[in-house]
Design an enzyme around this catalytic site. Sequence first.
Site, short mmCIF file in Angstrom:
data_model
loop_
_atom_site.label_atom_id
_atom_site.label_comp_id
_atom_site.label_asym_id
_atom_site.label_seq_id
_atom_site.Cartn_x
_atom_site.Cartn_y
_atom_site.Cartn_z
N GLU A 26 3.39 -4.92 -9.57
CA GLU A 26 3.63 -5.05 -8.22
C GLU A 26 5.14 -5.09 -7.92
O GLU A 26 5.90 -5.87 -8.73
CB GLU A 26 2.65 -6.28 -7.70
CG GLU A 26 3.11 -7.65 -8.23
CD GLU A 26 2.66 -8.74 -7.28
OE1 GLU A 26 3.08 -8.59 -6.00
OE2 GLU A 26 2.05 -9.70 -7.70
N LYS A 160 -2.50 -20.03 -8.55
CA LYS A 160 -1.76 -21.23 -8.30
C LYS A 160 -2.86 -22.35 -7.80
O LYS A 160 -3.55 -21.62 -6.80
CB LYS A 160 -0.50 -21.18 -7.63
CG LYS A 160 0.48 -20.30 -8.16
CD LYS A 160 2.02 -20.86 -7.30
CE LYS A 160 3.21 -20.39 -8.14
NZ LYS A 160 3.19 -18.68 -7.94
N1 PSU Z 1 0.93 -15.82 -6.14
C1 PSU Z 1 2.12 -15.71 -7.09
N2 PSU Z 1 3.07 -15.20 -7.00
C2 PSU Z 1 3.00 -14.08 -6.00
C3 PSU Z 1 2.07 -13.55 -5.35
C4 PSU Z 1 1.05 -14.67 -5.12
O1 PSU Z 1 1.85 -16.89 -7.76
O2 PSU Z 1 4.18 -13.32 -5.87
C5 PSU Z 1 2.09 -12.83 -4.20
C6 PSU Z 1 1.34 -11.59 -4.70
O3 PSU Z 1 1.76 -10.14 -4.39
C7 PSU Z 1 -0.07 -11.54 -3.99
C8 PSU Z 1 0.51 -11.98 -2.77
O4 PSU Z 1 -0.88 -10.49 -4.05
O5 PSU Z 1 1.48 -13.05 -3.00
C9 PSU Z 1 -0.72 -12.68 -2.09
O6 PSU Z 1 -0.13 -13.15 -0.66
P1 PSU Z 1 -1.42 -13.38 0.38
O7 PSU Z 1 -1.85 -14.71 -0.15
O8 PSU Z 1 -0.62 -13.50 1.72
O9 PSU Z 1 -2.49 -12.52 0.48
#
Ligand code: PSU
Length: 310
Positions: A26, A160
């Site tokens: 990603e 996390k």
């Molecule tokens: N968690 C991490 N590192 C990240 C992300 C999440 O530890 O870089 C990023 C990933 O791209 C994940 C996104 O898909 O954040 C999720 O965002 P949201 O909670 O807004 O869906």
Amino acid sequence: MTKPFLRFTPEVHQALLDRRPVVALESTIISHGMPYPQNVEMANKVESIIRAQGAVPATIAILDGEIRIGLEPKDLEFLAQAKDVVKVSRRDLAAVVASKKTGATTVAATMICAKLAGIEFFVTGGIGGVHRGYEETLDVSADLEELGMTEVTVICAGAKSILDLPRTMEYLETKGVPVIGYKTQELPAFFTRSSGVKLEMRMDTPEEVARFLATKGSLGLKGGVLIANPIPEEHQLDRSFIDSVISASIAEAAEKGIAGKEVTPFLLGNIVKRTERKSLQANLQLVYHNAKVGAQLAVALATLRHQQSL
Ligand code: PSU
Ligand code: MN
């Protein structure tokens, strides 16, 4: 392979034609997940780790409206530094492509693009999930819905504890997503190997995972698979230390009124600041480990298919 809006690097294109193992990566983790220059170092290093295992890496992003499957080093450098890159999840994908903008794909959007491209494996750090305080905010990452419907295997180090991990697991169960502990019976919590959340499924070798994936395909079961691969022992952080940092970050986000798609990037950046980058080192190491394991799984499935076709 001419698909509208998709542009492949020659390396990835040839690997897919030859049915060799390909692993997607990603780009939100580069643009919104880590500071510069560690983000670009990470992006280059995961690619070389995947190659060293005999697979081909394909980092995915949207550049000027084109969905790029595989990026050149100069594109990685650009994404790592640019300030106005849109964070693209399922909701945002069509708009960013239609308006020819530049965006970094989240887990959800990367899964969509990987599926369009014919890539079955995808390595990341951590997935999004059900946020703590969900009862108030209804904040659930689109990553979970995507895992419920898109046939891609995602290798991560759990999630996390900015998230509510038991509720995240409930959601995945409802959507029918197999969550497999790789050499563990417990959901890892990203920075730490344990979370206290038990898993139903554990697998210990790439071949075992490959047989499971082939069986899932034969049964016609839709949706993704989550492989939870714990951070290596020597790199994990102290649980009470990181938990207190995360709680403080969540409180700061609430105080500042951070909402919507900004929540996760805010928390990620804030945790790095509060730990004086100790968390960043752990983050890098777990991504490298995921890249190695993810590539091994892709190679094992390609080998199994080859044996079955003989
Ligand atoms: N968690 C991490 N590192 C990240 C992300 C999440 O530890 O870089 C990023 C990933 O791209 C994940 C996104 O898909 O954040 C999720 O965002 P949201 O909670 O807004 O869906
Ligand atoms: Mn959200």
